[in-house]
Design a protein around this motif. Structure first.
Motif, PDB file in Angstrom:
ATOM      1  N   TYR A   1       0.876  -1.327   0.022  1.00 15.67           N
ATOM      2  CA  TYR A   1      -0.297   0.451  -0.406  1.00 15.67           C
ATOM      3  C   TYR A   1       0.745   1.180   0.081  1.00 15.67           C
ATOM      4  CZ  TYR A   1       0.855   0.357   4.709  1.00 15.67           C
ATOM      5  OH  TYR A   1       0.922   0.197   6.698  1.00 15.67           O
TER       6      TYR A   1
ATOM      7  N   SER B   1       2.743   4.505  -1.340  1.00 12.68           N
ATOM      8  CA  SER B   1       2.369   5.176  -2.541  1.00 12.68           C
ATOM      9  C   SER B   1       2.925   6.951  -2.247  1.00 12.68           C
ATOM     10  CB  SER B   1       0.756   4.954  -3.090  1.00 12.68           C
ATOM     11  OG  SER B   1       0.281   6.023  -2.308  1.00 12.68           O
ATOM     12  N   GLU B   2       2.454   7.607  -3.295  1.00 12.68           N
ATOM     13  CA  GLU B   2       3.025   8.738  -2.774  1.00 12.68           C
ATOM     14  C   GLU B   2       1.930   9.247  -2.024  1.00 12.68           C
ATOM     15  OE1 GLU B   2      -0.296   9.765  -7.189  1.00 12.68           O
ATOM     16  OE2 GLU B   2       2.450   9.401  -6.917  1.00 12.68           O
ATOM     17  N   HIS B   3       0.926   8.466  -1.934  1.00 12.83           N
ATOM     18  CA  HIS B   3      -0.135   8.940  -0.809  1.00 12.83           C
ATOM     19  C   HIS B   3       0.678   8.717   0.592  1.00 12.83           C
ATOM     20  CE1 HIS B   3      -2.366  10.962  -3.416  1.00 12.83           C
ATOM     21  NE2 HIS B   3      -2.555   9.705  -3.984  1.00 12.83           N
ATOM     22  N   THR B   4       1.630   7.893   1.087  1.00 15.60           N
ATOM     23  CA  THR B   4       1.824   7.681   2.085  1.00 15.60           C
ATOM     24  C   THR B   4       3.700   8.744   2.418  1.00 15.60           C
ATOM     25  OG1 THR B   4       2.064   5.303   1.342  1.00 15.60           O
ATOM     26  CG2 THR B   4       3.549   6.056   3.168  1.00 15.60           C
TER      27      THR B   4
ATOM     28  N   HIS C   1       8.130   4.312  -4.777  1.00 14.88           N
ATOM     29  CA  HIS C   1       6.409   4.512  -4.856  1.00 14.88           C
ATOM     30  C   HIS C   1       6.548   6.294  -4.813  1.00 14.88           C
ATOM     31  CE1 HIS C   1       5.652   0.364  -5.604  1.00 14.88           C
ATOM     32  NE2 HIS C   1       6.321   0.059  -4.243  1.00 14.88           N
ATOM     33  N   ASN C   2       8.013   6.850  -4.356  1.00 14.83           N
ATOM     34  CA  ASN C   2       7.424   7.755  -4.160  1.00 14.83           C
ATOM     35  C   ASN C   2       6.924   8.421  -2.963  1.00 14.83           C
ATOM     36  OD1 ASN C   2       8.783  10.961  -5.188  1.00 14.83           O
ATOM     37  ND2 ASN C   2       6.199  11.137  -6.194  1.00 14.83           N
ATOM     38  N   PRO C   3       6.584   7.983  -1.560  1.00 11.08           N
ATOM     39  CA  PRO C   3       6.122   8.489  -0.895  1.00 11.08           C
ATOM     40  C   PRO C   3       6.983  10.333  -0.462  1.00 11.08           C
ATOM     41  CG  PRO C   3       7.989   6.950  -0.058  1.00 11.08           C
ATOM     42  CD  PRO C   3       7.964   7.173  -1.515  1.00 11.08           C
TER      43      PRO C   3
END
Length: 328
Positions: A72, A74-77, A101-103
């Motif tokens: 899970y 992601s860039e939203h982490t 994943h660019n977190p």
């Protein structure tokens, strides 16, 4: 070790100054979850924060102790990378697995490869004072995470609760209790229980007893253990007779959980050598967490004395790392 435990309140105050001076860049994407990656003492701070922030953090907060991050990420982490040394093998591997994943990354470390990667990649980072055994630097780690979460709007003001926690640690005077608990654990197997809201300090007690006193210990939480482990309190009878149960209790525990603890106390008493109930001091959740943390550190120190063990070295971990290096 004694001086490090005694100076924990001062460490907390220094950690506040570090946190207040920290700066963070704005995330490019909305944060949907928080993941802390780390091992041992560096991961423990996340357990305290997960307990404290559970009722107010606006997104899920997870902790992973492994070589890779879950799917899970992601860039939203918001990825909090916690490694006191900066060279923890597993944490470096997890960070590498997360990068594609660019977190949003924030590193908390005293140096090493983690800070090098942070600087190279432009990650936000907080540099901690070096020279401590990682498990004794918990105050630095915990408090930085509070500032990180608040900065990104995931928790509200914590300063009043933290001030109480610092006061409880600085004015700690329950050494007689710590001595007594250690004496009851001596030559016994400690089994630690708490409510889920205080599982972090059960973990801390277990880890500190293991590392400082070189003494095996176990922990679980209520009510979950009532659905499985409780049945195991029968065999092997000889080993159970050599156990001591320690229940960490708080006036903040769920009312039904408190009743369960009362009932289980009588059950444990039939099999264990002793059942010890320890009540939290403090009014706020954070204050009580730090009180339990500090009390447990003293218990582990006094148990180390009884075991005639030096609480500082962790030779078997050094041995393990040396053997792992042969397979790099």
């Amino acid at each position: 070790m004694k001086d490090l435990i005694k100076g924990f309140g001062g460490q907390m105050k220094e950690a506040v100054s570090i946190g207040e001076s920290a700066s963070f860049s704005a995330p490019e994407h909305e944060i949907h979850n928080v993941l802390l990656i780390g091992l041992g003492g560096s991961a423990f701070g996340g357990e305290i924060i997960r307990n404290y922030a559970a009722s107010q953090c606006t997104v899920p907060f997870g902790i992973v102790r492994d070589y890779k991050v879950p799917g899970y990420v992601s860039e939203h982490t918001l990825l909090i990378v916690s490694s006191y040394s900066g060279n923890t093998e597993e944490t470096l591997s997890m960070l590498a697995s997360a990068m594609p994943h660019n977190p949003k990354v924030v590193c908390v470390s005293s140096g090493g490869q983690i800070l090098e990667m942070a600087r190279k990649n432009g990650y936000d980072h907080i540099e901690l004072p070096g020279g401590y055994p990682p498990r004794t630097a918990a105050g630095y780690s915990i408090i930085q995470q509070l500032f990180i979460l608040k900065n990104f709007g995931l928790i509200g003001a914590f300063e009043q609760d933290l001030a109480e926690a610092i006061s409880l640690v600085e004015h700690f005077d329950d050494h007689d209790d710590a001595h007594l608990i250690a004496e009851q654990m001596f030559n016994k197997i400690p089994v630690l229980y708490s409510s889920p809201d205080f599982e972090s300090v059960s973990i801390r007690w277990r880890q500190q007893i293991q590392e400082n006193a070189k003494h095996i210990a176990f922990h679980h939480v209520m009510p979950e253990m009532n659905h499985n482990e409780l049945v195991g309190w029968k065999n092997p009878a000889g080993l159970l007779e050599d156990s001591v149960v320690v229940v960490l209790r708080s006036d903040l525990d769920n009312e039904r959980t408190a009743i369960r603890m009362d009932i289980c106390r009588d059950i444990f008493s039939e099999y264990a050598d002793a059942v010890v109930e320890v009540n939290a001091s403090g009014k706020s959740h954070l204050g009580q967490l730090f009180y339990f943390l500090h009390l447990g550190d003293w218990v582990s120190y006094y148990l180390a004395e009884l075991n005639e063990e030096d609480p500082m070295p962790v030779k078997v971990i050094d041995l393990l790392k040396g053997e792992l290096a042969k397979h790099a």
